[in-house]
Structures are given as C-alpha cells and as structure tokens.
Write a protein that holds these residues in place. Structure first.
Motif, short mmCIF file in Angstrom:
data_model
loop_
_atom_site.label_atom_id
_atom_site.label_comp_id
_atom_site.label_asym_id
_atom_site.label_seq_id
_atom_site.Cartn_x
_atom_site.Cartn_y
_atom_site.Cartn_z
N ILE A 71 0.84 -1.20 0.00
CA ILE A 71 0.00 0.00 0.00
C ILE A 71 0.88 1.25 0.00
N ARG A 72 2.07 1.11 0.57
CA ARG A 72 2.99 2.26 0.69
C ARG A 72 4.39 1.86 0.25
N CYS A 73 5.09 2.86 -0.26
CA CYS A 73 6.51 2.71 -0.60
C CYS A 73 7.33 2.87 0.67
N TRP A 74 8.60 2.52 0.62
CA TRP A 74 9.47 2.71 1.79
C TRP A 74 9.56 4.17 2.20
N CYS A 75 9.31 5.07 1.26
CA CYS A 75 9.39 6.50 1.55
C CYS A 75 8.14 7.02 2.25
N GLY A 76 7.10 6.18 2.34
CA GLY A 76 5.87 6.58 3.01
C GLY A 76 4.78 7.01 2.05
N GLU A 77 5.12 7.23 0.81
CA GLU A 77 4.16 7.65 -0.21
C GLU A 77 3.26 6.47 -0.57
N GLY A 78 1.98 6.75 -0.82
CA GLY A 78 1.04 5.71 -1.24
C GLY A 78 1.40 5.16 -2.61
N ILE A 79 1.04 3.92 -2.84
CA ILE A 79 1.33 3.25 -4.10
C ILE A 79 0.20 3.50 -5.09
N THR A 80 0.58 3.73 -6.32
CA THR A 80 -0.37 3.92 -7.41
C THR A 80 -0.02 2.91 -8.49
N ASN A 81 -0.99 2.56 -9.32
CA ASN A 81 -0.63 1.66 -10.42
C ASN A 81 -0.56 2.44 -11.72
N PHE A 82 0.40 2.04 -12.52
CA PHE A 82 0.68 2.70 -13.80
C PHE A 82 0.74 1.65 -14.89
N GLY A 83 0.73 2.11 -16.13
CA GLY A 83 0.89 1.22 -17.27
C GLY A 83 2.24 1.47 -17.92
N SER A 84 2.93 0.39 -18.25
CA SER A 84 4.24 0.50 -18.88
C SER A 84 4.09 1.01 -20.31
N THR A 138 7.02 0.82 -22.31
CA THR A 138 8.17 0.27 -23.02
C THR A 138 7.69 -0.74 -24.05
N ALA A 139 8.50 -0.97 -25.06
CA ALA A 139 8.13 -1.92 -26.10
C ALA A 139 8.05 -3.35 -25.55
N GLU A 140 8.97 -3.66 -24.63
CA GLU A 140 9.03 -5.01 -24.06
C GLU A 140 7.79 -5.33 -23.20
N ASN A 141 7.27 -4.36 -22.48
CA ASN A 141 6.15 -4.59 -21.55
C ASN A 141 5.00 -3.62 -21.81
N ARG A 142 4.68 -3.39 -23.07
CA ARG A 142 3.66 -2.41 -23.44
C ARG A 142 2.35 -2.69 -22.70
N TYR A 143 1.83 -1.66 -22.01
CA TYR A 143 0.57 -1.67 -21.28
C TYR A 143 0.56 -2.58 -20.05
N ARG A 144 1.69 -3.18 -19.74
CA ARG A 144 1.75 -4.03 -18.55
C ARG A 144 1.66 -3.13 -17.32
N ARG A 145 0.80 -3.49 -16.37
CA ARG A 145 0.53 -2.65 -15.21
C ARG A 145 1.56 -2.92 -14.12
N PHE A 146 1.93 -1.85 -13.38
CA PHE A 146 2.87 -1.99 -12.26
C PHE A 146 2.51 -1.03 -11.15
N TYR A 147 3.00 -1.37 -9.93
CA TYR A 147 2.82 -0.51 -8.76
C TYR A 147 4.05 0.36 -8.59
N ARG A 148 3.82 1.61 -8.21
CA ARG A 148 4.92 2.53 -7.97
C ARG A 148 4.38 3.72 -7.22
N CYS A 149 5.23 4.40 -6.44
CA CYS A 149 4.77 5.62 -5.79
C CYS A 149 4.99 6.79 -6.75
N GLN A 150 4.25 7.87 -6.54
CA GLN A 150 4.33 9.03 -7.43
C GLN A 150 5.72 9.66 -7.38
N ILE A 151 6.36 9.64 -6.22
CA ILE A 151 7.71 10.22 -6.09
C ILE A 151 8.68 9.48 -7.01
N ALA A 152 8.60 8.15 -7.05
CA ALA A 152 9.49 7.36 -7.89
C ALA A 152 9.26 7.66 -9.37
N LYS A 153 8.01 7.92 -9.72
CA LYS A 153 7.72 8.24 -11.12
C LYS A 153 8.42 9.54 -11.52
#
Length: 149
Positions: A21-34, A36-51
């Motif tokens: 639910i949270r990143c190590w930095c304390g920010e909430g996790i959001t899901n995004f779509g890749s 990249t050509a290798e993983n086109r539209y593949r969904r992943f979790y990441r915090c907004q700060i990391a993005k």
C-alpha cells in the motif's frame, strides 16, 4: 511473461513480495501502465515520487507478479490453516474417545454396584422368607409333636 523488476539505475530496487500500500518513503502506491516496447501496457505498482525521481530506489512491482505472490501467500496460509484444523480435529476425536472410555468405565462400575445391591436386596428378601418359612415349619412341627403325644 517477462520480469523486468530490476533497475539499471545506480540503486537496485528493493525486493518486494505481494501487493503493497505504501513505498518505503511513506508515499502511497499507485498503479501505472508501462510504455516500453518489451512490456507495453503491462501494469505496475509505484509511488508518485518514484515516477518523478527515476534515479531513486523506490518500490516497483509488476501487478501480475504481485497478485501471484498474494495468491501463493494465501495458498500457504490456507495450507497452514488446513493442517491446524486437521490437528485440532485429531485432538478433539482423541479427547472424545478418552471421555467415552472414562464414562463407559464409570457406568460399568455404577452398574456393578447396582447389580450387587439388587442381589443383596434379593438375598435379604429370600432370607426373610426362608426364616419365616422355618419358623412356620417349626411351629407346625411343634404343634404336630404336641398333638402326637
């Protein structure tokens, strides 16, 4: 399905398991779509700060891998619960069997005592009848003897 959860940045990504639910930095996790050509539209979790700060080491997890991790975790917990229930059932059955044996022994002893009391009661009754019969017979014999003289 390819896994590219390693980073080419100077910080290696933190190993994660399951859905967070949270990143190590304390920010909430959001899901995004890749994108990249290798993983086109593949969904992943990441915090907004990391993005926004790609050079920092923040939580990253492919959603499909996270869900598989969760399923494996639930399967393992389910197996532990099933084993615990089986052990509990075995203990309950063992306790019930020992309680049945104890009650059977107790009932057997009580039944033996009751039979013994009934036998003694019956014997006392028969002894009374025999005593009365002997007194009557003695009286008849006494009367007979007095009449025969």
């Amino acid at each position: 399905m390819t896994s590219s959860s390693t980073s080419s940045s100077r910080f290696p990504r933190i190993s994660t398991h399951g859905v967070h639910i949270r990143c190590w930095c304390g920010e909430g996790i959001t899901n995004f779509g890749s994108s990249t050509a290798e993983n086109r539209y593949r969904r992943f979790y990441r915090c907004q700060i990391a993005k926004d700060r790609k050079s920092e080491n923040h939580l990253f997890k492919w959603i499909d891998e996270a869900l598989l991790d969760e399923i494996q975790t639930v399967d393992a917990k389910h197996e532990r619960v099933a084993q615990g229930l089986k052990k509990f059932e075995e203990r309950v059955i063992e306790n019930v069997k020992s309680e049945i044996a104890r009650i059977e022994d107790e009932m057997t002893e009580k039944l033996k005592e009751k039979v013994k009391l009934e036998i003694e009661k019956g014997m006392k009754h028969k002894l009374k009848i025999a005593t009365v019969a002997m007194v009557v017979v003695g009286a008849v014999v006494g009367i007979w003897n007095s009449l025969a003289v």
